[in-house]
Design a protein around this motif. Structure first.
Motif, PDB file in Angstrom:
ATOM      1  N   ASP A 180     -36.147 -48.217 -77.835  1.00  0.00           N
ATOM      2  CA  ASP A 180     -36.225 -49.348 -78.931  1.00  0.00           C
ATOM      3  C   ASP A 180     -35.072 -50.122 -79.221  1.00  0.00           C
ATOM      4  OD1 ASP A 180     -38.919 -48.504 -79.789  1.00  0.00           O
ATOM      5  OD2 ASP A 180     -37.947 -46.686 -80.483  1.00  0.00           O
ATOM      6  N   LEU A 181     -33.690 -49.588 -78.834  1.00  0.00           N
ATOM      7  CA  LEU A 181     -32.726 -50.131 -78.856  1.00  0.00           C
ATOM      8  C   LEU A 181     -31.628 -49.685 -77.849  1.00  0.00           C
ATOM      9  CD1 LEU A 181     -30.710 -51.577 -81.059  1.00  0.00           C
ATOM     10  CD2 LEU A 181     -30.037 -49.365 -82.117  1.00  0.00           C
ATOM     11  N   SER A 182     -31.150 -50.697 -77.253  1.00  0.00           N
ATOM     12  CA  SER A 182     -30.001 -50.685 -76.171  1.00  0.00           C
ATOM     13  C   SER A 182     -28.834 -50.784 -76.586  1.00  0.00           C
ATOM     14  CB  SER A 182     -30.610 -51.279 -74.927  1.00  0.00           C
ATOM     15  OG  SER A 182     -30.650 -52.778 -75.048  1.00  0.00           O
ATOM     16  N   LEU A 183     -27.643 -49.995 -76.211  1.00  0.00           N
ATOM     17  CA  LEU A 183     -26.297 -50.128 -76.583  1.00  0.00           C
ATOM     18  C   LEU A 183     -25.637 -50.071 -75.668  1.00  0.00           C
ATOM     19  CD1 LEU A 183     -26.597 -47.682 -79.812  1.00  0.00           C
ATOM     20  CD2 LEU A 183     -26.749 -50.361 -79.752  1.00  0.00           C
ATOM     21  N   ALA A 184     -24.330 -50.900 -75.521  1.00  0.00           N
ATOM     22  CA  ALA A 184     -23.288 -51.161 -74.543  1.00  0.00           C
ATOM     23  C   ALA A 184     -21.934 -50.572 -75.164  1.00  0.00           C
ATOM     24  CB  ALA A 184     -23.366 -52.083 -73.734  1.00  0.00           C
ATOM     25  N   LEU A 185     -21.355 -49.380 -74.659  1.00  0.00           N
ATOM     26  CA  LEU A 185     -19.991 -49.035 -75.228  1.00  0.00           C
ATOM     27  C   LEU A 185     -19.030 -49.247 -74.398  1.00  0.00           C
ATOM     28  CD1 LEU A 185     -22.371 -47.519 -76.811  1.00  0.00           C
ATOM     29  CD2 LEU A 185     -20.694 -45.615 -76.888  1.00  0.00           C
ATOM     30  N   LEU A 186     -17.777 -49.949 -74.745  1.00  0.00           N
ATOM     31  CA  LEU A 186     -16.594 -50.332 -74.142  1.00  0.00           C
ATOM     32  C   LEU A 186     -15.555 -50.345 -74.935  1.00  0.00           C
ATOM     33  CD1 LEU A 186     -16.896 -53.870 -72.355  1.00  0.00           C
ATOM     34  CD2 LEU A 186     -18.389 -52.978 -74.378  1.00  0.00           C
ATOM     35  N   HIS A 187     -14.408 -49.852 -74.702  1.00  0.00           N
ATOM     36  CA  HIS A 187     -13.230 -49.867 -75.690  1.00  0.00           C
ATOM     37  C   HIS A 187     -12.749 -51.372 -75.819  1.00  0.00           C
ATOM     38  CE1 HIS A 187      -9.745 -48.974 -77.926  1.00  0.00           C
ATOM     39  NE2 HIS A 187      -9.023 -49.341 -77.337  1.00  0.00           N
ATOM     40  N   ALA A 188     -12.381 -51.725 -74.869  1.00  0.00           N
ATOM     41  CA  ALA A 188     -11.915 -53.251 -74.964  1.00  0.00           C
ATOM     42  C   ALA A 188     -12.937 -54.383 -74.753  1.00  0.00           C
ATOM     43  CB  ALA A 188     -10.602 -53.378 -74.070  1.00  0.00           C
ATOM     44  N   PRO A 189     -13.147 -55.298 -75.333  1.00  0.00           N
ATOM     45  CA  PRO A 189     -14.370 -56.287 -75.175  1.00  0.00           C
ATOM     46  C   PRO A 189     -13.771 -57.286 -74.070  1.00  0.00           C
ATOM     47  CG  PRO A 189     -13.014 -57.004 -77.183  1.00  0.00           C
ATOM     48  CD  PRO A 189     -12.466 -55.628 -76.483  1.00  0.00           C
ATOM     49  N   GLU A 190     -13.822 -56.726 -72.775  1.00  0.00           N
ATOM     50  CA  GLU A 190     -13.390 -57.640 -71.675  1.00  0.00           C
ATOM     51  C   GLU A 190     -14.412 -58.399 -71.184  1.00  0.00           C
ATOM     52  OE1 GLU A 190     -10.395 -58.376 -70.754  1.00  0.00           O
ATOM     53  OE2 GLU A 190      -9.028 -56.860 -71.133  1.00  0.00           O
ATOM     54  N   PRO A 191     -14.326 -59.791 -71.238  1.00  0.00           N
ATOM     55  CA  PRO A 191     -15.505 -60.552 -70.908  1.00  0.00           C
ATOM     56  C   PRO A 191     -16.160 -60.249 -69.400  1.00  0.00           C
ATOM     57  CG  PRO A 191     -14.079 -62.060 -71.730  1.00  0.00           C
ATOM     58  CD  PRO A 191     -13.232 -60.586 -71.576  1.00  0.00           C
ATOM     59  N   ARG A 192     -15.403 -59.881 -68.462  1.00  0.00           N
ATOM     60  CA  ARG A 192     -15.949 -59.425 -67.017  1.00  0.00           C
ATOM     61  C   ARG A 192     -17.076 -58.385 -67.235  1.00  0.00           C
ATOM     62  NH1 ARG A 192     -13.672 -55.043 -64.945  1.00  0.00           N
ATOM     63  NH2 ARG A 192     -11.583 -54.303 -66.248  1.00  0.00           N
ATOM     64  N   VAL A 193     -16.594 -57.426 -68.144  1.00  0.00           N
ATOM     65  CA  VAL A 193     -17.649 -56.165 -68.395  1.00  0.00           C
ATOM     66  C   VAL A 193     -18.695 -56.556 -69.188  1.00  0.00           C
ATOM     67  CG1 VAL A 193     -17.758 -53.705 -69.058  1.00  0.00           C
ATOM     68  CG2 VAL A 193     -15.642 -54.451 -67.818  1.00  0.00           C
ATOM     69  N   LEU A 194     -18.422 -57.266 -70.347  1.00  0.00           N
ATOM     70  CA  LEU A 194     -19.575 -57.785 -71.237  1.00  0.00           C
ATOM     71  C   LEU A 194     -20.673 -58.411 -70.451  1.00  0.00           C
ATOM     72  CD1 LEU A 194     -17.336 -58.932 -74.406  1.00  0.00           C
ATOM     73  CD2 LEU A 194     -18.830 -56.990 -74.294  1.00  0.00           C
ATOM     74  N   LYS A 195     -20.307 -59.016 -69.573  1.00  0.00           N
ATOM     75  CA  LYS A 195     -21.087 -60.205 -68.803  1.00  0.00           C
ATOM     76  C   LYS A 195     -22.179 -59.360 -68.178  1.00  0.00           C
ATOM     77  CE  LYS A 195     -21.578 -63.757 -65.491  1.00  0.00           C
ATOM     78  NZ  LYS A 195     -22.988 -63.976 -66.257  1.00  0.00           N
ATOM     79  N   LYS A 196     -21.693 -57.895 -67.637  1.00  0.00           N
ATOM     80  CA  LYS A 196     -22.458 -57.273 -66.868  1.00  0.00           C
ATOM     81  C   LYS A 196     -23.352 -56.427 -67.520  1.00  0.00           C
ATOM     82  CE  LYS A 196     -18.949 -56.106 -63.350  1.00  0.00           C
ATOM     83  NZ  LYS A 196     -17.949 -55.254 -62.758  1.00  0.00           N
TER      84      LYS A 196
END
Length: 305
Positions: free
Chosen positions: A208-224
């Motif tokens: 129902d809900l999908s969450l992505a966790l990363l300490h620093a909001p680096e765009p190269r990882v956010l894009k993935k």
């Protein structure tokens, strides 16, 4: 000679005034460390009927505690967040700012550790902070880690013993109430500790809900994460800019995210992203200017019918 003396006196008074103003700003910035704020955001991400008559799914996002022994006001404020009755607690790292801070960190999180929760770490969980060159910081220069080890293993063990799940390089699926969750996380991408290949791929389509966790909001990882179809990413690291212009406008982000998305709720391509202001600072930079420490309650609601 009189004119020279007059100019010297004027210069001395000006410098004294600037020094006095600097001391006043520093004192104010240090006092702001204890002026905690709770932010709230509402996001309609769930399909109609998911909540089975419940108003919202309450997700508490905390980050960047940077705990130092003796921070009693911070411990009390963070512990009191339990009164919000969150359905899920997500901790996006940098809990420590001192080798002896694990006991106080566990006391601060206290009752929140009895609720469903997930966590990832930042480099200030693994290694102690070190003095910062303020000019380098304001120029956005990346700082190497200290490699002075912190006792993160015992903190991680305590989190897991109390029931929180480590999302570092893992894909997690579990249910809280009526909400089926799919989550994945990476280690701190700001210092290239991330290994996205270990979690790559779309989240379970039955979630129902999908969450992505990363300490620093680096765009190269956010894009993935965005390309794989996650609905919401959660990160911290930026401290919201920490030393900001009036209105909370960040001067630097300490990573590659743009300044307009250094804190708060924004879009990254088709994915929502939330960046926490964080609850602390490095013990070597104990100041916040126009950027108070905060936690955020995200109220996840159903989409309009």
């Amino acid at each position: 000679m009189d004119k020279v003396l007059a100019k010297a006196k004027t210069l001395a008074l000006t410098l004294a005034g600037l020094a006095g103003a600097g001391v006043a700003v520093a004192a104010w910035g240090n006092a702001e460390l204890r002026n905690f704020e709770l932010k709230t955001q509402t996001l309609p991400l769930l399909e109609p009927g998911t909540l089975r008559g419940k108003k919202e799914f309450r997700l508490l996002h905390i980050s960047d505690l940077h705990m130092i022994p003796g921070q009693e006001t911070k411990k009390a404020w963070v512990s009191a967040l339990d009164s919000l009755n969150p359905d899920l607690v997500v901790n996006t790292g940098d809990n420590l700012s001192d080798k002896k801070a694990v006991p106080d960190t566990l006391r601060a999180l206290g009752p929140l550790l009895d609720r469903p929760g997930m966590f990832i770490f930042g480099t200030n969980d693994y290694w102690a902070p070190k003095p910062v060159n303020p000019f380098g910081y304001l120029l956005g220069k990346k700082r190497p880690v200290s490699h002075i080890d912190l006792p993160w293993e015992s903190m991680r063990a305590a989190f897991i013993e109390r029931g929180w799940q480590d999302a570092t390089h893992k894909r997690l699926e579990f249910q809280v109430g009526s909400v089926r969750l799919a989550a994945a996380g990476v280690d701190d991408p700001h210092h290239d500790l991330d290994k996205y290949d270990l979690i790559a791929g779309a989240p379970n389509q039955d979630a129902d809900l999908s969450l992505a966790l990363l300490h620093a909001p680096e765009p190269r990882v956010l894009k993935k994460f965005a390309d794989d179809g996650y609905q919401l990413s959660l990160s911290g690291h930026t401290h919201g800019g920490q030393l900001c212009l009036p209105g909370g406008h960040a001067i630097v982000t300490n990573c590659n995210i743009d300044r307009k998305r250094a804190n708060g709720l924004h879009k990254f391509e088709n994915m929502w992203m939330h960046v926490s202001n964080g609850l602390g600072t490095s013990k070597f930079v104990p100041f916040r200017i126009f950027c108070r420490p905060s936690a955020t309650l995200l109220k996840i609601t159903e989409k309009p019918s």
